[in-house]
Scaffold this motif. Structure first.
Motif, PDB file in Angstrom:
ATOM      1  N   GLU A 168       4.134   3.497   5.450  1.00  0.00           N
ATOM      2  CA  GLU A 168       3.884   3.230   4.037  1.00  0.00           C
ATOM      3  C   GLU A 168       2.675   2.316   3.833  1.00  0.00           C
ATOM      4  O   GLU A 168       2.098   2.269   2.748  1.00  0.00           O
ATOM      5  CB  GLU A 168       5.109   2.566   3.401  1.00  0.00           C
ATOM      6  N   ALA A 169       2.325   1.585   4.848  1.00  0.00           N
ATOM      7  CA  ALA A 169       1.271   0.579   4.713  1.00  0.00           C
ATOM      8  C   ALA A 169      -0.082   1.220   4.416  1.00  0.00           C
ATOM      9  O   ALA A 169      -0.391   2.324   4.874  1.00  0.00           O
ATOM     10  CB  ALA A 169       1.192  -0.246   5.993  1.00  0.00           C
ATOM     11  N   ASP A 221       7.865 -15.021   9.759  1.00  0.00           N
ATOM     12  CA  ASP A 221       8.853 -14.293   8.964  1.00  0.00           C
ATOM     13  C   ASP A 221      10.239 -14.443   9.595  1.00  0.00           C
ATOM     14  O   ASP A 221      11.236 -14.708   8.921  1.00  0.00           O
ATOM     15  CB  ASP A 221       8.460 -12.825   8.868  1.00  0.00           C
ATOM     16  N   ASN A 249       0.133  -4.854   1.375  1.00  0.00           N
ATOM     17  CA  ASN A 249       1.244  -4.588   2.294  1.00  0.00           C
ATOM     18  C   ASN A 249       2.273  -5.712   2.273  1.00  0.00           C
ATOM     19  O   ASN A 249       3.485  -5.457   2.335  1.00  0.00           O
ATOM     20  CB  ASN A 249       0.710  -4.394   3.713  1.00  0.00           C
ATOM     21  N   SER A 250       1.802  -6.949   2.183  1.00  0.00           N
ATOM     22  CA  SER A 250       2.723  -8.090   2.173  1.00  0.00           C
ATOM     23  C   SER A 250       3.475  -8.173   0.848  1.00  0.00           C
ATOM     24  O   SER A 250       4.692  -8.328   0.819  1.00  0.00           O
ATOM     25  CB  SER A 250       1.958  -9.395   2.410  1.00  0.00           C
ATOM     26  N   LYS A 252       5.752  -1.171   5.091  1.00  0.00           N
ATOM     27  CA  LYS A 252       5.832  -1.196   6.544  1.00  0.00           C
ATOM     28  C   LYS A 252       5.368   0.141   7.130  1.00  0.00           C
ATOM     29  O   LYS A 252       5.546   1.213   6.540  1.00  0.00           O
ATOM     30  CB  LYS A 252       7.270  -1.461   7.004  1.00  0.00           C
ATOM     31  N   GLU A 253       4.787   0.062   8.301  1.00  0.00           N
ATOM     32  CA  GLU A 253       4.426   1.211   9.131  1.00  0.00           C
ATOM     33  C   GLU A 253       3.729   2.317   8.332  1.00  0.00           C
ATOM     34  O   GLU A 253       2.655   2.115   7.806  1.00  0.00           O
ATOM     35  CB  GLU A 253       5.678   1.721   9.862  1.00  0.00           C
ATOM     36  N   PRO A 288       6.665 -14.612   5.701  1.00  0.00           N
ATOM     37  CA  PRO A 288       5.702 -13.655   6.245  1.00  0.00           C
ATOM     38  C   PRO A 288       4.278 -14.137   6.018  1.00  0.00           C
ATOM     39  O   PRO A 288       4.003 -14.935   5.116  1.00  0.00           O
ATOM     40  CB  PRO A 288       5.980 -12.384   5.433  1.00  0.00           C
ATOM     41  N   GLN A 303       5.744  -5.276   0.485  1.00  0.00           N
ATOM     42  CA  GLN A 303       6.579  -5.102   1.677  1.00  0.00           C
ATOM     43  C   GLN A 303       6.489  -3.686   2.229  1.00  0.00           C
ATOM     44  O   GLN A 303       7.496  -3.023   2.513  1.00  0.00           O
ATOM     45  CB  GLN A 303       8.039  -5.481   1.373  1.00  0.00           C
TER      46      GLN A 303
END
Length: 457
Positions: A410-411, A376, A401-402, A407-408, A382, A405
Protein backbone atom coordinates in the motif's frame (compact mmCIF):
# COMPACT_ATOMS: atom_id res chain seq x y z
CA UNK A 1 42.70 -8.81 56.53
CA UNK A 2 42.65 -10.22 53.03
CA UNK A 3 40.08 -12.35 51.27
CA UNK A 4 39.84 -14.10 47.92
CA UNK A 5 37.32 -12.36 45.66
CA UNK A 6 35.46 -14.87 43.51
CA UNK A 7 34.43 -12.19 41.03
CA UNK A 8 37.94 -10.90 40.34
CA UNK A 9 39.87 -14.08 41.19
CA UNK A 10 42.25 -11.97 43.26
CA UNK A 11 43.27 -11.74 46.88
CA UNK A 12 42.04 -8.35 48.11
CA UNK A 13 42.41 -6.30 51.25
CA UNK A 14 38.99 -6.00 52.88
CA UNK A 15 39.75 -4.41 56.23
CA UNK A 16 40.53 -0.72 56.41
CA UNK A 17 40.85 1.81 59.17
CA UNK A 18 39.79 5.30 58.17
CA UNK A 19 39.36 7.71 61.06
CA UNK A 20 37.32 10.89 61.14
CA UNK A 21 39.56 13.88 60.41
CA UNK A 22 38.03 16.52 62.69
CA UNK A 23 39.60 19.61 61.14
CA UNK A 24 39.46 23.05 62.70
CA UNK A 25 38.78 24.87 59.43
CA UNK A 26 36.58 23.63 56.57
CA UNK A 27 38.20 22.08 53.53
CA UNK A 28 36.38 23.76 50.64
CA UNK A 29 38.69 22.41 47.93
CA UNK A 30 39.39 25.90 46.64
CA UNK A 31 41.87 24.54 44.11
CA UNK A 32 38.99 22.60 42.53
CA UNK A 33 36.08 24.92 43.39
CA UNK A 34 37.37 28.52 43.31
CA UNK A 35 33.79 29.83 42.77
CA UNK A 36 34.98 32.91 40.87
CA UNK A 37 36.26 30.53 38.19
CA UNK A 38 34.85 27.47 36.46
CA UNK A 39 35.34 24.33 38.63
CA UNK A 40 38.43 22.30 37.81
CA UNK A 41 38.63 18.61 36.97
CA UNK A 42 41.81 17.22 38.54
CA UNK A 43 43.52 13.88 37.97
CA UNK A 44 45.59 11.65 40.21
CA UNK A 45 45.64 8.82 37.62
CA UNK A 46 44.15 6.35 40.10
CA UNK A 47 41.87 3.83 38.43
CA UNK A 48 39.45 1.42 40.03
CA UNK A 49 37.95 -1.76 38.55
CA UNK A 50 34.54 -2.01 36.94
CA UNK A 51 32.41 -4.21 39.19
CA UNK A 52 28.78 -3.88 38.16
CA UNK A 53 26.48 -5.73 40.59
CA UNK A 54 24.44 -8.70 39.42
CA UNK A 55 21.27 -6.82 40.35
CA UNK A 56 20.91 -3.19 39.31
CA UNK A 57 17.73 -1.16 39.51
CA UNK A 58 16.14 2.28 39.37
CA UNK A 59 14.56 4.23 42.22
CA UNK A 60 12.26 7.21 41.82
CA UNK A 61 12.15 10.56 43.62
CA UNK A 62 9.62 12.35 41.40
CA UNK A 63 7.28 12.99 44.32
CA UNK A 64 10.07 14.33 46.55
CA UNK A 65 12.98 15.96 44.70
CA UNK A 66 10.83 16.28 41.59
CA UNK A 67 8.32 18.42 43.47
CA UNK A 68 10.96 20.88 44.65
CA UNK A 69 11.11 22.63 41.29
CA UNK A 70 7.48 22.79 40.18
CA UNK A 71 3.93 23.24 41.40
CA UNK A 72 2.95 20.30 43.63
CA UNK A 73 1.16 17.40 42.04
CA UNK A 74 -2.44 16.70 42.95
CA UNK A 75 -3.24 13.46 44.75
CA UNK A 76 -4.85 12.00 41.62
CA UNK A 77 -1.79 12.91 39.55
CA UNK A 78 0.57 11.20 42.00
CA UNK A 79 -1.55 8.05 42.07
CA UNK A 80 -1.77 7.92 38.27
CA UNK A 81 1.96 8.44 37.82
CA UNK A 82 2.72 5.86 40.52
CA UNK A 83 0.57 3.33 38.64
CA UNK A 84 2.55 4.12 35.48
CA UNK A 85 5.84 3.59 37.32
CA UNK A 86 4.56 0.19 38.42
CA UNK A 87 3.75 -0.83 34.85
CA UNK A 88 6.99 0.60 33.50
CA UNK A 89 9.09 -1.28 36.07
CA UNK A 90 7.61 -4.62 35.10
CA UNK A 91 7.10 -7.80 37.14
CA UNK A 92 10.72 -7.89 38.34
CA UNK A 93 10.38 -4.45 39.91
CA UNK A 94 13.24 -2.80 38.05
CA UNK A 95 11.83 0.48 39.36
CA UNK A 96 12.35 -0.64 42.91
CA UNK A 97 11.18 2.26 45.09
CA UNK A 98 9.38 5.60 44.94
CA UNK A 99 10.01 8.32 47.51
CA UNK A 100 7.32 10.60 48.95
CA UNK A 101 7.08 13.61 51.26
CA UNK A 102 4.86 13.10 54.32
CA UNK A 103 4.45 16.63 55.65
CA UNK A 104 1.17 17.79 54.15
CA UNK A 105 -2.25 16.18 54.37
CA UNK A 106 -2.23 15.91 50.57
CA UNK A 107 1.10 14.05 50.52
CA UNK A 108 -0.09 11.60 53.16
CA UNK A 109 -3.36 11.02 51.28
CA UNK A 110 -1.36 10.23 48.14
CA UNK A 111 0.75 7.73 50.07
CA UNK A 112 -2.33 6.02 51.53
CA UNK A 113 -3.98 5.76 48.12
CA UNK A 114 -0.84 4.36 46.53
CA UNK A 115 -0.48 1.85 49.36
CA UNK A 116 -4.07 0.73 48.74
CA UNK A 117 -2.99 -0.42 45.27
CA UNK A 118 -0.94 -3.08 47.07
CA UNK A 119 1.92 -3.11 44.57
CA UNK A 120 5.11 -4.85 45.58
CA UNK A 121 7.04 -2.42 43.36
CA UNK A 122 7.79 0.41 43.47
CA UNK A 123 8.01 0.17 47.26
CA UNK A 124 6.85 3.44 48.82
CA UNK A 125 9.45 5.12 51.00
CA UNK A 126 9.57 8.47 52.79
CA UNK A 127 11.85 11.46 53.15
CA UNK A 128 11.64 13.29 56.46
CA UNK A 129 13.27 15.77 58.74
CA UNK A 130 15.67 14.07 61.07
CA UNK A 131 13.72 13.95 64.32
CA UNK A 132 12.02 11.26 66.36
CA UNK A 133 8.47 12.54 65.80
CA UNK A 134 8.90 12.20 62.04
CA UNK A 135 10.24 8.67 62.42
CA UNK A 136 7.09 7.84 64.33
CA UNK A 137 5.01 9.28 61.47
CA UNK A 138 6.77 6.98 59.01
CA UNK A 139 6.09 4.03 61.31
CA UNK A 140 2.41 4.93 61.76
CA UNK A 141 1.90 5.13 58.00
CA UNK A 142 3.19 1.61 57.61
CA UNK A 143 6.34 2.47 55.65
CA UNK A 144 9.51 0.46 56.18
CA UNK A 145 12.15 2.92 54.98
CA UNK A 146 12.87 6.62 55.01
CA UNK A 147 15.54 8.92 53.69
CA UNK A 148 17.51 11.02 56.18
CA UNK A 149 19.56 14.04 55.15
CA UNK A 150 23.18 13.69 56.31
CA UNK A 151 25.08 16.49 54.57
CA UNK A 152 28.72 15.49 54.27
CA UNK A 153 30.71 18.36 52.73
CA UNK A 154 32.33 21.05 54.84
CA UNK A 155 30.28 23.57 52.86
CA UNK A 156 27.21 22.15 54.60
CA UNK A 157 28.71 21.03 57.91
CA UNK A 158 30.53 24.27 58.70
CA UNK A 159 28.61 26.87 56.72
CA UNK A 160 25.00 25.62 56.91
CA UNK A 161 24.83 23.49 60.05
CA UNK A 162 27.45 25.52 61.94
CA UNK A 163 28.97 22.32 63.31
CA UNK A 164 32.34 20.66 63.36
CA UNK A 165 32.82 17.36 61.57
CA UNK A 166 32.78 15.50 64.90
CA UNK A 167 29.55 17.19 65.95
CA UNK A 168 27.90 16.38 62.62
CA UNK A 169 29.23 12.80 62.74
CA UNK A 170 27.79 12.18 66.20
CA UNK A 171 24.53 14.00 65.40
CA UNK A 172 23.94 11.91 62.29
CA UNK A 173 24.69 8.62 64.02
CA UNK A 174 22.27 9.57 66.79
CA UNK A 175 19.53 10.16 64.22
CA UNK A 176 20.20 6.82 62.54
CA UNK A 177 19.95 5.07 65.91
CA UNK A 178 16.60 6.76 66.53
CA UNK A 179 15.31 5.37 63.23
CA UNK A 180 16.47 1.90 64.18
CA UNK A 181 14.76 2.18 67.57
CA UNK A 182 11.35 2.62 65.93
CA UNK A 183 11.94 -0.13 63.38
CA UNK A 184 12.60 2.04 60.31
CA UNK A 185 15.29 1.27 57.72
CA UNK A 186 17.41 4.44 57.41
CA UNK A 187 18.58 5.58 53.99
CA UNK A 188 21.31 8.12 54.58
CA UNK A 189 21.44 10.84 51.94
CA UNK A 190 25.09 11.91 51.81
CA UNK A 191 24.37 15.37 50.46
CA UNK A 192 27.04 17.20 48.47
CA UNK A 193 29.35 14.20 48.34
CA UNK A 194 31.29 15.58 45.34
CA UNK A 195 32.63 18.42 47.53
CA UNK A 196 33.24 16.31 50.65
CA UNK A 197 36.47 15.07 52.24
CA UNK A 198 35.92 11.51 51.14
CA UNK A 199 38.45 9.66 53.29
CA UNK A 200 38.40 12.24 56.08
CA UNK A 201 34.63 12.19 56.65
CA UNK A 202 32.55 10.16 54.17
CA UNK A 203 34.28 6.79 54.51
CA UNK A 204 34.65 6.95 58.33
CA UNK A 205 30.94 7.79 58.58
CA UNK A 206 29.98 5.03 56.12
CA UNK A 207 32.09 2.57 58.14
CA UNK A 208 30.22 3.62 61.30
CA UNK A 209 26.94 2.98 59.46
CA UNK A 210 28.20 -0.45 58.41
CA UNK A 211 28.97 -1.26 62.06
CA UNK A 212 25.47 -0.17 63.10
CA UNK A 213 24.02 -2.24 60.28
CA UNK A 214 25.96 -5.32 61.42
CA UNK A 215 24.90 -4.82 65.05
CA UNK A 216 21.20 -4.25 64.28
CA UNK A 217 20.79 -6.61 61.35
CA UNK A 218 19.12 -3.74 59.44
CA UNK A 219 20.42 -3.00 55.91
CA UNK A 220 21.22 0.70 56.38
CA UNK A 221 21.39 2.29 52.93
CA UNK A 222 23.68 4.99 51.60
CA UNK A 223 22.63 7.42 48.88
CA UNK A 224 25.58 9.25 47.33
CA UNK A 225 24.13 12.63 46.39
CA UNK A 226 25.87 14.65 43.68
CA UNK A 227 23.85 17.64 44.80
CA UNK A 228 25.48 20.17 42.48
CA UNK A 229 26.18 17.89 39.52
CA UNK A 230 29.97 18.08 39.91
CA UNK A 231 30.60 14.35 39.39
CA UNK A 232 32.80 13.25 36.48
CA UNK A 233 33.60 9.85 35.02
CA UNK A 234 36.95 10.48 33.33
CA UNK A 235 39.46 7.66 33.88
CA UNK A 236 42.00 8.70 36.50
CA UNK A 237 39.93 11.67 37.76
CA UNK A 238 40.60 12.55 41.39
CA UNK A 239 38.24 12.73 44.32
CA UNK A 240 36.04 14.40 45.35
CA UNK A 241 34.62 14.62 41.79
CA UNK A 242 35.32 11.05 40.63
CA UNK A 243 32.06 9.07 40.50
CA UNK A 244 33.84 5.74 40.20
CA UNK A 245 36.14 6.69 43.08
CA UNK A 246 33.15 7.48 45.30
CA UNK A 247 31.29 4.27 44.52
CA UNK A 248 34.37 2.07 44.78
CA UNK A 249 35.32 3.69 48.08
CA UNK A 250 31.87 3.13 49.60
CA UNK A 251 31.71 -0.44 48.35
CA UNK A 252 35.30 -1.61 48.86
CA UNK A 253 36.77 0.56 51.61
CA UNK A 254 33.65 1.13 53.72
CA UNK A 255 32.32 -2.36 52.82
CA UNK A 256 28.79 -1.12 52.09
CA UNK A 257 27.12 -3.84 49.98
CA UNK A 258 26.18 -2.84 46.45
CA UNK A 259 22.47 -3.36 47.09
CA UNK A 260 22.69 -0.70 49.82
CA UNK A 261 24.42 1.91 47.62
CA UNK A 262 22.43 4.33 45.50
CA UNK A 263 23.55 7.22 43.28
CA UNK A 264 21.54 10.46 43.14
CA UNK A 265 22.71 12.88 40.46
CA UNK A 266 21.85 16.34 39.21
CA UNK A 267 22.37 17.66 35.69
CA UNK A 268 24.09 21.02 36.23
CA UNK A 269 26.97 20.06 33.93
CA UNK A 270 24.98 17.80 31.56
CA UNK A 271 26.42 14.68 33.21
CA UNK A 272 23.51 13.19 35.15
CA UNK A 273 22.88 10.20 32.87
CA UNK A 274 26.54 9.36 32.31
CA UNK A 275 27.30 9.65 36.02
CA UNK A 276 24.39 7.38 36.94
CA UNK A 277 25.45 4.71 34.44
CA UNK A 278 28.98 4.96 35.80
CA UNK A 279 27.68 4.41 39.33
CA UNK A 280 26.10 1.16 38.17
CA UNK A 281 29.30 0.08 36.45
CA UNK A 282 31.46 0.62 39.53
CA UNK A 283 29.32 -1.03 42.17
CA UNK A 284 26.10 0.80 43.03
CA UNK A 285 22.94 -1.26 42.57
CA UNK A 286 20.57 1.72 42.62
CA UNK A 287 20.33 4.93 40.65
CA UNK A 288 17.84 7.53 41.83
CA UNK A 289 15.85 9.38 39.14
CA UNK A 290 12.82 11.49 38.39
CA UNK A 291 10.33 11.20 35.56
CA UNK A 292 11.44 13.46 32.68
CA UNK A 293 14.40 14.54 34.84
CA UNK A 294 12.27 17.15 36.62
CA UNK A 295 14.05 18.42 39.72
CA UNK A 296 15.87 21.32 41.31
CA UNK A 297 17.72 23.73 39.00
CA UNK A 298 18.71 21.69 35.92
CA UNK A 299 16.94 18.59 37.20
CA UNK A 300 17.76 15.04 38.19
CA UNK A 301 18.73 11.99 36.17
CA UNK A 302 15.78 11.28 33.82
CA UNK A 303 14.21 7.96 34.75
CA UNK A 304 13.33 7.15 31.16
CA UNK A 305 16.98 7.54 30.16
CA UNK A 306 18.06 4.95 32.72
CA UNK A 307 15.52 2.43 31.41
CA UNK A 308 17.42 2.44 28.11
CA UNK A 309 20.82 2.60 29.83
CA UNK A 310 19.79 -0.54 31.74
CA UNK A 311 18.81 -2.30 28.50
CA UNK A 312 22.10 -1.35 26.85
CA UNK A 313 24.24 -2.51 29.79
CA UNK A 314 22.32 -5.71 30.55
CA UNK A 315 21.24 -6.62 27.03
CA UNK A 316 17.63 -6.94 28.12
CA UNK A 317 14.79 -4.87 29.55
CA UNK A 318 14.10 -7.61 32.12
CA UNK A 319 10.36 -7.15 31.81
CA UNK A 320 10.25 -3.34 31.81
CA UNK A 321 7.62 -1.87 29.49
CA UNK A 322 9.12 1.23 27.86
CA UNK A 323 5.93 2.04 25.97
CA UNK A 324 4.70 3.45 29.29
CA UNK A 325 7.35 6.18 28.90
CA UNK A 326 5.30 7.65 26.05
CA UNK A 327 2.19 7.53 28.24
CA UNK A 328 4.03 9.35 31.02
CA UNK A 329 5.22 12.10 28.68
CA UNK A 330 1.72 12.49 27.23
CA UNK A 331 0.20 12.65 30.72
CA UNK A 332 2.63 15.37 31.77
CA UNK A 333 1.82 17.45 28.71
CA UNK A 334 -1.95 17.00 28.48
CA UNK A 335 -3.01 16.47 32.10
CA UNK A 336 -0.36 18.26 34.15
CA UNK A 337 0.48 20.97 31.64
CA UNK A 338 4.24 20.41 31.65
CA UNK A 339 5.93 21.33 28.39
CA UNK A 340 8.43 18.71 27.23
CA UNK A 341 11.18 20.19 25.06
CA UNK A 342 10.62 18.89 21.53
CA UNK A 343 14.18 17.59 21.12
CA UNK A 344 14.28 15.65 24.42
CA UNK A 345 15.47 12.07 23.83
CA UNK A 346 12.73 9.39 23.94
CA UNK A 347 9.92 11.78 24.97
CA UNK A 348 10.19 14.97 22.90
CA UNK A 349 7.80 15.23 19.96
CA UNK A 350 10.72 15.55 17.52
CA UNK A 351 13.15 13.02 18.96
CA UNK A 352 12.65 10.62 16.04
CA UNK A 353 11.44 13.14 13.47
CA UNK A 354 13.53 14.27 10.52
CA UNK A 355 13.13 17.31 8.29
CA UNK A 356 16.07 16.93 5.96
CA UNK A 357 15.14 15.53 2.56
CA UNK A 358 18.27 13.38 2.27
CA UNK A 359 17.55 11.80 5.65
CA UNK A 360 13.93 11.23 4.72
CA UNK A 361 15.09 9.46 1.59
CA UNK A 362 17.11 7.11 3.80
CA UNK A 363 14.13 6.52 6.08
CA UNK A 364 11.95 5.72 3.11
CA UNK A 365 14.42 3.07 1.96
CA UNK A 366 15.10 1.63 5.41
CA UNK A 367 14.21 3.35 8.67
CA UNK A 368 17.19 1.76 10.45
CA UNK A 369 19.43 4.16 8.59
CA UNK A 370 18.20 7.18 10.57
CA UNK A 371 16.35 5.79 13.61
CA UNK A 372 18.09 4.77 16.84
CA UNK A 373 16.03 1.58 17.31
CA UNK A 374 12.50 0.39 16.59
CA UNK A 375 10.84 3.33 18.33
CA UNK A 376 7.41 2.10 17.22
CA UNK A 377 7.93 -1.19 19.08
CA UNK A 378 9.55 0.15 22.24
CA UNK A 379 7.86 3.54 22.61
CA UNK A 380 4.77 3.41 20.39
CA UNK A 381 6.48 6.19 18.43
CA UNK A 382 6.89 5.44 14.70
CA UNK A 383 9.45 7.49 12.81
CA UNK A 384 8.06 10.70 11.39
CA UNK A 385 9.06 13.35 8.91
CA UNK A 386 8.22 17.04 9.36
CA UNK A 387 7.52 18.67 6.03
CA UNK A 388 9.50 21.83 5.38
CA UNK A 389 11.07 23.55 2.38
CA UNK A 390 13.87 20.96 2.47
CA UNK A 391 11.87 17.76 2.82
CA UNK A 392 11.83 16.75 -0.85
CA UNK A 393 9.79 14.03 -2.49
CA UNK A 394 11.18 11.32 -0.20
CA UNK A 395 10.16 13.25 2.90
CA UNK A 396 6.63 13.73 1.63
CA UNK A 397 6.36 10.05 0.67
CA UNK A 398 7.46 9.05 4.15
CA UNK A 399 4.93 11.44 5.69
CA UNK A 400 2.11 9.93 3.62
CA UNK A 401 3.06 6.37 4.60
CA UNK A 402 3.44 7.25 8.28
CA UNK A 403 0.35 9.43 8.61
CA UNK A 404 -1.94 7.01 6.80
CA UNK A 405 -0.17 3.93 8.17
CA UNK A 406 0.41 2.49 4.72
CA UNK A 407 2.43 -0.71 4.82
CA UNK A 408 4.25 -2.75 2.17
CA UNK A 409 2.25 -2.91 -1.08
CA UNK A 410 0.00 0.00 0.00
CA UNK A 411 2.93 2.32 0.59
CA UNK A 412 3.67 5.10 -1.85
CA UNK A 413 7.09 6.00 -3.16
CA UNK A 414 8.53 9.37 -4.07
CA UNK A 415 7.45 9.01 -7.70
CA UNK A 416 3.74 8.55 -7.00
CA UNK A 417 1.25 11.07 -8.41
CA UNK A 418 -0.02 11.98 -4.94
CA UNK A 419 3.46 12.70 -3.64
CA UNK A 420 4.27 14.87 -6.64
CA UNK A 421 1.04 16.85 -6.19
CA UNK A 422 1.78 17.34 -2.49
CA UNK A 423 5.33 18.42 -3.33
CA UNK A 424 4.02 21.15 -5.65
CA UNK A 425 1.62 22.31 -2.92
CA UNK A 426 4.43 22.46 -0.36
CA UNK A 427 6.75 24.31 -2.77
CA UNK A 428 4.08 26.92 -3.46
CA UNK A 429 3.62 27.53 0.24
CA UNK A 430 7.31 28.23 0.82
CA UNK A 431 7.72 30.22 -2.38
CA UNK A 432 5.07 32.57 -0.99
CA UNK A 433 7.23 33.28 2.05
CA UNK A 434 6.20 30.59 4.52
CA UNK A 435 8.76 29.95 7.30
CA UNK A 436 7.34 27.29 9.64
CA UNK A 437 6.88 23.61 8.91
CA UNK A 438 3.71 22.22 7.36
CA UNK A 439 1.38 20.72 9.94
CA UNK A 440 -0.17 17.27 9.59
CA UNK A 441 -3.59 18.90 9.47
CA UNK A 442 -2.65 21.14 6.52
CA UNK A 443 -1.25 18.27 4.53
CA UNK A 444 -4.17 15.97 5.37
CA UNK A 445 -6.66 18.68 4.37
CA UNK A 446 -4.93 19.05 1.00
CA UNK A 447 -5.05 15.29 0.49
CA UNK A 448 -8.80 15.39 1.18
CA UNK A 449 -9.11 18.23 -1.32
CA UNK A 450 -7.33 16.13 -3.95
CA UNK A 451 -9.54 13.11 -3.22
CA UNK A 452 -12.70 15.17 -3.53
CA UNK A 453 -11.47 16.49 -6.86
CA UNK A 454 -10.60 13.16 -8.38
CA UNK A 455 -7.17 12.63 -6.86
CA UNK A 456 -6.06 9.24 -5.51
CA UNK A 457 -4.45 8.12 -2.26
Amino acid sequence: MIKFNNRTNLMEAIEFNYLLNDVKDPNLYRDVYPYDEIPKVTFNHTRVPIRMPDDIFITDTSFRDGQQSRAPYTVDQMVTLYEMLHRLGGPQGKIRQSEFFLYSKKDREAVYRCLELDYEFPEITAWIRANKDDFQLVHEMGLKETGILVSCSDYHIFKKLKMTRKEAFDHYLGIVKQALEVGIIPRCHLEDITRADFYGFVVPFAMALKSLSNESGVPIKVRACDTMGYGVTYPGAALPRSVQGIIFGLNHHAQIPSEQIEWHGHNDFYKAVNNSSNAWLYGASGVNCTMLGIGERTGNTPLEAMVFEYAQLKGTLDGMDPTVITEIASYYEHEIGYKVASNTPFVGKNFNVTRAGIHADGLLKNEEIYNIFDTDKFLNRPTLVSISAHSGLAGIAHWVNSYYQLKEEEAVDKNSALVCRLKRFVDQEFEQGRIGIMSDEELANYVEFLKSNGGVL
